[in-house]
Structures are given as C-alpha cells and as structure tokens.
Design a protein around this motif. Sequence first.
Motif, PDB file in Angstrom:
ATOM      1  N   LYS A  30       0.825  -1.216   0.000  1.00 17.33           N
ATOM      2  CA  LYS A  30       0.000   0.000   0.000  1.00 17.33           C
ATOM      3  C   LYS A  30       0.851   1.254   0.000  1.00 17.33           C
ATOM      4  O   LYS A  30       2.015   1.235   0.381  1.00 17.33           O
ATOM      5  N   CYS A  31       0.230   2.363  -0.390  1.00 19.41           N
ATOM      6  CA  CYS A  31       0.892   3.667  -0.335  1.00 19.41           C
ATOM      7  C   CYS A  31       0.953   4.131   1.118  1.00 19.41           C
ATOM      8  O   CYS A  31      -0.042   4.062   1.827  1.00 19.41           O
ATOM      9  N   PRO A  32       2.137   4.611   1.555  1.00 22.68           N
ATOM     10  CA  PRO A  32       2.230   5.064   2.948  1.00 22.68           C
ATOM     11  C   PRO A  32       1.442   6.348   3.216  1.00 22.68           C
ATOM     12  O   PRO A  32       1.179   6.669   4.364  1.00 22.68           O
ATOM     13  N   HIS A  33       1.062   7.084   2.166  1.00 20.91           N
ATOM     14  CA  HIS A  33       0.359   8.355   2.359  1.00 20.91           C
ATOM     15  C   HIS A  33      -1.130   8.266   2.090  1.00 20.91           C
ATOM     16  O   HIS A  33      -1.886   9.146   2.449  1.00 20.91           O
ATOM     17  N   CYS A  34      -1.517   7.220   1.376  1.00 20.26           N
ATOM     18  CA  CYS A  34      -2.919   7.099   1.000  1.00 20.26           C
ATOM     19  C   CYS A  34      -3.388   5.699   1.375  1.00 20.26           C
ATOM     20  O   CYS A  34      -2.605   4.764   1.401  1.00 20.26           O
ATOM     21  N   ASP A  35      -4.662   5.595   1.603  1.00 18.58           N
ATOM     22  CA  ASP A  35      -5.199   4.309   1.999  1.00 18.58           C
ATOM     23  C   ASP A  35      -5.582   3.490   0.759  1.00 18.58           C
ATOM     24  O   ASP A  35      -6.719   3.085   0.599  1.00 18.58           O
TER      25      ASP A  35
ATOM     26  N   ILE B 112       3.284   2.382  -8.301  1.00 23.84           N
ATOM     27  CA  ILE B 112       2.878   3.786  -8.307  1.00 23.84           C
ATOM     28  C   ILE B 112       1.535   3.954  -7.607  1.00 23.84           C
ATOM     29  O   ILE B 112       0.636   3.111  -7.743  1.00 23.84           O
ATOM     30  N   CYS B 113       1.410   5.050  -6.851  1.00 27.55           N
ATOM     31  CA  CYS B 113       0.126   5.367  -6.229  1.00 27.55           C
ATOM     32  C   CYS B 113      -0.663   6.259  -7.188  1.00 27.55           C
ATOM     33  O   CYS B 113      -0.190   7.319  -7.590  1.00 27.55           O
ATOM     34  N   HIS B 114      -1.851   5.834  -7.536  1.00 25.95           N
ATOM     35  CA  HIS B 114      -2.646   6.598  -8.500  1.00 25.95           C
ATOM     36  C   HIS B 114      -3.251   7.859  -7.900  1.00 25.95           C
ATOM     37  O   HIS B 114      -3.749   8.709  -8.608  1.00 25.95           O
ATOM     38  N   TYR B 115      -3.215   7.957  -6.572  1.00 19.77           N
ATOM     39  CA  TYR B 115      -3.813   9.128  -5.938  1.00 19.77           C
ATOM     40  C   TYR B 115      -2.794  10.243  -5.741  1.00 19.77           C
ATOM     41  O   TYR B 115      -3.095  11.397  -5.976  1.00 19.77           O
ATOM     42  N   CYS B 116      -1.568   9.893  -5.281  1.00 17.10           N
ATOM     43  CA  CYS B 116      -0.616  10.963  -4.950  1.00 17.10           C
ATOM     44  C   CYS B 116       0.653  10.890  -5.781  1.00 17.10           C
ATOM     45  O   CYS B 116       1.502  11.767  -5.703  1.00 17.10           O
ATOM     46  N   GLY B 117       0.835   9.840  -6.573  1.00 19.01           N
ATOM     47  CA  GLY B 117       2.014   9.767  -7.419  1.00 19.01           C
ATOM     48  C   GLY B 117       3.230   9.141  -6.744  1.00 19.01           C
ATOM     49  O   GLY B 117       4.294   9.019  -7.334  1.00 19.01           O
ATOM     50  N   TYR B 118       3.085   8.727  -5.484  1.00 28.65           N
ATOM     51  CA  TYR B 118       4.185   8.076  -4.774  1.00 28.65           C
ATOM     52  C   TYR B 118       4.697   6.875  -5.565  1.00 28.65           C
ATOM     53  O   TYR B 118       3.924   6.111  -6.130  1.00 28.65           O
ATOM     54  N   GLU B 119       6.038   6.729  -5.610  1.00 25.62           N
ATOM     55  CA  GLU B 119       6.626   5.610  -6.354  1.00 25.62           C
ATOM     56  C   GLU B 119       7.490   4.768  -5.435  1.00 25.62           C
ATOM     57  O   GLU B 119       8.146   5.280  -4.542  1.00 25.62           O
TER      58      GLU B 119
END
Length: 750
Positions: A457-462, A482-489
């Motif tokens: 999971k993304c550490p910034h988004c659920d 890749i996180c589709h919500y915040c762009g975290y890679e």
Amino acid sequence: MSKYANVIVNISHEKLDRLFQYHIPDELQKVAEVGKEVVVPFGRGDTERRAYILELTDQAELEESRIKDILAVNEKAVSAESKVIQLAYWMKKNYGSTMITALKTVLPVKHKIKEQEHKWLQCLADDEQLCELAKKCHPYRQIARKRLLEEFLSVKELPYQLVSGKMNVAPSTIKALEKQGVLQIITTREYRNPVPKGDRMVQKHTLSGEQQQAVDGIIKSMQEKQPGVSLLHGVTGSGKTEVYMELIAYNIAQGKQAIVLIPEIALTFQTLMRFYARFGDRVSVLHSRLSDGERYDQYERARTGQLDVMIGPRSALFTPFDRLGMIIIDEEHENSYKSEKMPKYHAREVAEYLALREHAALVLGSATPSLESYYKAECGEYALYELKHRPQNAVLPQVYIADMRAEIKAGNKSFFSRKLKELMTERLVRGEQIMLFINRRGYAGFVSCRECGYVVKCPHCDVSLSQHYVSGGAQGRRQKLICHYCGYEADMPEKCPGCGSAYIAGFRAGTERIEEELKKWYPSVRVLRMDADTTRKKDDYERILSSFAANEADVLIGTQMIVKGHDFPNTTLVGAIAADLSLSAGDYRAAERTFQLLTQAAGRAGRGDKKGEVVIQTYQPDNYSIVNAATQDYLNFYREEIIYRQLADYPPIHHMLAVQVFTKEEADGMELAERFAGELTKEADHGLTVIGPAAASVAKISDVYRTVLYVKHQNKRMLIAAKDTIEELMKEQEQGGRMVQFDFDPVNPF
Ligand code: ADP
Ligand code: ZN
Ligand code: ZN
C-alpha cells in the motif's frame, strides 16, 4: 434586506479573488441583487467604475464610516457577465462552494489569450499611379518603396508579414504610403477554428414515424413560452442523433443557438463529424485537446454571435450564447456529467436551470435513461418520447447469457465461455469483427503476496499501489509501483514485506490477460487493445478506433471506453467478459451502472445490415440488471430498480447529501463530523436521516484524512438547508487545514 454588497470591479479573471465592500443606500435596496451591474466610487480619486454584485451581507468588513455607497444600479441591460454571475451564484447556493470557485467554474477561460490577427496591405492606387510613383523613387534611398510599388502592379493585396519580412520593407515606408493614400492596412481578427475543414454533405434521412413524432412534439413545446424538458428514450441505434439535428435545424431557423452536450469528445468523434457535415462552420466544439487560445476563440465566436451550435462536455453549458434556444444532453445517464470538483454540479440540473431562465428547451436523450430522468418523466415533469425501433428495419442483436459457474462445473477454466468461443471462431472464419468488453472495476494492477495475502500500500494514502513498467535500467524495462492518488513511487519488492516469501507479484490488467488468452486460442488473430495503458495520449482513442473501423484488426478488447456510440458495421459479435464485476462496486447505483454498460455494449453489435450477436458472461445470470440488459428491456429494469430505491430511501425518490470532511488528524475529522451530525439531528421534526460519520472508503489521500457523513431527505431543499447549517458551523471553526466538501446525490461512493 442586506446592508452591504460585496462587488467585483474587474471580471478579467486574474483579479477574481478580490472583492470590495460597498454600502447599499436605502433607495437602491429593492434593485440591488446578486449579478446586477452597479456603479461604485473606486480608488483614491473615487473614480466611477462599473462593478458586479457577488454577495449581499450584513457583515461590515471595515469600520462603517469607511464603507462607501453604491452610486447606481444598472437596471437596463442584463449583460452576459451579469448572467454568468447569476449562474455562479445559483451554483454556489445549490451545491456549496465559495463564490470565487463557482465563478471560476463558469468562466473556464482563465485569461485573455493574445488574439490572432490577420493583417494585410490593400493597394488603393491604379497601375498608372503606381508606375508614376515608382519612377519618382530615389534610386538608392527608396529601393524598398519601389519594390513594393512594383509588386502592387501584379498583386493588389499583400500579407503584411510578407511585405515587412521577406520583401524587407520598413514599417515607416509602409506608413508613409498609407498616408499618401496609396495603400490601406487592413486588420481582421482571425479566430482559430478547431473544426476540420471538409465537404459539407447534407445527407438527410427521411425521419421514421417515431422520429417525426418526437421532433414534432418538441418543436411544438418550443413554440410555447416555457418549453420545459423532454426525455428522448430510444434504443441504441434508433436515430436519436438524427432527431437532435432536426431540432437544431429548427432552432437555427428561429434565429436561436443551441448547446449540445456529449459525454467524452474523444469517444464520440463520429457523432461530431455528423454535426459538422450538416451545419458546417456555424458549429464549434470545446474539448480538452484545445489550446487555451483555441478555447478562448470559441467563447469569443459564441459571444459575438458567429456560432449556432456549441458541442462539448459539461463545461460547454457555460458557452456565452445570447440567444440560447435549446440544450441537448446526449447519453444523459453518463456519470461524466457530474463534476467531481467543487462545486459538484450535475450538468442536467444546471441545464434545467439555464433552460428555465432563458426560456429554452432542454432535450435529454439516452437508450438507458438515468433513474432520475425516467422517474421525472413518469411523474409528468418531463415529456417522454420513445424510439422503439432501429431505422430501416435494422434488428436488435440476439443476446445470450453465459453462466460462468456452469462453465467451471463443465471443466472450462478459460475466460471465454463455450458459447463465446464458438461464436468467435465463426466470426474469424467469416472475416467479421468482434468486440470484447471487460468491466474495469475490480481489476486494479495491485501487488500482493500469494502466501500471506499481504498487499503493498501507499504510505500516504489508503490504497494499494499499482504495478507499472517504466523504461530504463539494465533490462530496458523496470517494474515500479505507483500510487494513482498521490504519485508516490516505490520499487517492486523482491520479497514479501510481511512474511518474506518470494511469491509476491502483481495482478495484471484484465484487458492484457484477455489478449494473452485470445492469442492462445487463435494464434494469428489481430488484436487492438483500448484501456488506460494504450490511451495515454489524447489521439490514441481516435487512432485505435479508426484502425478498427478500417478493419485492421479482428478483435477490439477494451474497458467501458469501447461501448460508447460508435458504428462499426462489420462488428457482429460483442462479448461482455466479466459482466457482473460492476455489480459488486458496493454503491446504490451498481445495478443501474451495470445495466447501462451492458445495454450499451450489446447495442454495439450489428449496426450494419448484418445481424449482431452478444454474449454476456456472468456469475449472476439471474440478476435483474443482467436479465433485462439481455432483453434490452429498459422499462422492466426501471420497475425493479425504482422499488429498491424507494425501499432503501435512495435517489431519485429520496435525496442524499455526502459531506466530506478533510483533516490532518484522523480524530479531528471524526470529531468535526460528529458535531455536524449532532447539529443536524438536534431538531427531530425536520426528518433528516443522518448516517455516519465514518472513515471514507479511501480514508487517507496525500496524508489528509477523509471522513464522510451522509444526510438523506425526500426534499432536496432540506438538504440544501443542511449544507447551509454546516457552512455556518465551518465559519466558526478554526480552519487549521480543515475543509468540507458537499456532494448532492453522489454518483461515486466515498
Ligand atoms: P442513436 O443516436 O440513437 O444511436 P443514430 O442517430 O446514430 O442513433 O442512428 C443510427 C444509424 O441509423 C445511423 O447510421 C443513422 O445514419 C441511421 N439513421 C437514423 N435515422 C434514420 C432514418 N430516418 N432513416 C435511415 N437511417 C437512419
Ligand atoms: Zn499515495
Ligand atoms: Zn507474504
């Protein structure tokens, strides 16, 4: 009666966020309304400036003695600006947002783009005079002047650019000749035109009886002062577009203008071309591919009366037409008509308001009308017109339901049922085309452990991270998450972070897997794929669809993108692979959406003179949305669905307001939402039902927590009042990064 008016002095859009407060003198109280143009003293010298009222309030923002008086209210003309401000105000009140945000929504062109000019030199002298003047030119010092005069002997009109550029004539020389009356500099405004130039082929059909009935009925309503709303319910391919064009022709003949909304321009290219072919360059289009300059020019052409028809997505509603006569919303059930940004308006509702205000007709068209619209038609609020047949006896396709549970029992573990395989083989042998449609929902490319079930999971988004291939690295292609919500890679882990197992891998997109399996069965099959991965660039849609239309592939595999309004006469088979995936989406519109998608998908088959067949593959063959899509029986579906909505207090019979609370701390969001809930339920007799608060289904995005509260009531007015209450409570809050958003009758679950 409010004491003060907050006005905007300059509606040129950069300055939108600055309001000035003025006092409303008693004698102007009656006429000072939001949107009205006023005259105010402005700046140190108190010069008189025109301004527009954006808000009325009793709250003084300055010391009372320092607030100046409004000098006058202009009551004569309602300017285009006033109309836009009134619309923004209506949206603010009904959907909840700041006035500035609402204004920015209805004024989509952010700043004036430099106008494109066309400048040329027109020769005013005759040849005799030209020769005379040329002879008199100084042999060394007036070479350029002579060159221009001689050029005019052969050409009477020259582009300014050519003269000052290639011909190297100085502006002062041109000016001098202009003064002498030898030439004239002519400047015209040139509008960028996004409509491709092509031959106008007015290929008008003789309307069928049903089509004519709809046209006559709606025209009759347009002859009345308040035409109202008409719902055109026509099965797929029944000729709705033909009806729209006939109505627009009438509208134009009355000297009126029309707005046509279509869901996604990229996907409705064919429809667009039909409008151009019939109405030529009095039609324009707004879409996301236009440059700022092009977009600005389209608004200008509209504002200055050079257009009769504007086609576009929901934002085309804000086209500044002076003589709006009708608004058409094609595929009115589409979710893209609802804005996901504040103010979260629905194009259908805004169109209804506009149509009422401008005494224009509103026509909604669909093969699968939204429950909202059909319900209103049933209640008599909308006039209903039905197109039950396809023109020229084109028949609706034969639909089969494949029960995938039975397939597994029979030992078939493939994606394709035996029926679909049989029909696909037939098509490939005959050289006909196939569309395979897969429901996008539920097929995220998430990465999980096969041993312990750990999901990355993304550490910034659920949300879970999605697997992507990026170019670069030693092997040429590298896996990234890749996180589709915040762009975290993040890098793809080699071992499960939970249990250390090496069996961690991504689930690939559904379309890709289907392509793979298809090629296993038919090794030489030519496949086109249309999904989020293959349509990164804006032109990709058109490229893929044109290629398929040109018979360059046997099979088109795609997500819901492929089910929308295209005619592929050689496509005689449509397969819906995982028809029921959208049923488990977990919101009250799941059945409606499933029914719409499947009906539209089935409607793709057999548009030409060849009969079409459709296979719907499902694990829930008895579900009413699937059964009724198979028989293309809208009314039956509607009857079952409306009962469910009634029993469960859902729209369209009840209304629903989602209040989203955004906070930096999880507990803070819950506390704030609890306070809202408490306030709304304080008086039991107004009958609001409050559900929650609860964490949103995606509870955190970019480290901001989301809490959601649902409020229900039969009367929408009550929900708007509830919104007002919450807005008031928010004003008393310390902001501290807290934010609230409202969503009426949401189309997506939170
Ligand atoms: P819809 O918008 O309902 O999907 P269209 O307007 O695209 O339907 O019509 C489907 C097809 O039928 C188009 O190819 C169109 O040109 C054709 N068509 C529509 N009306 C007629 C008519 N009255 N006579 C013959 N063909 C028609
Ligand atoms: Zn994220
Ligand atoms: Zn594990």
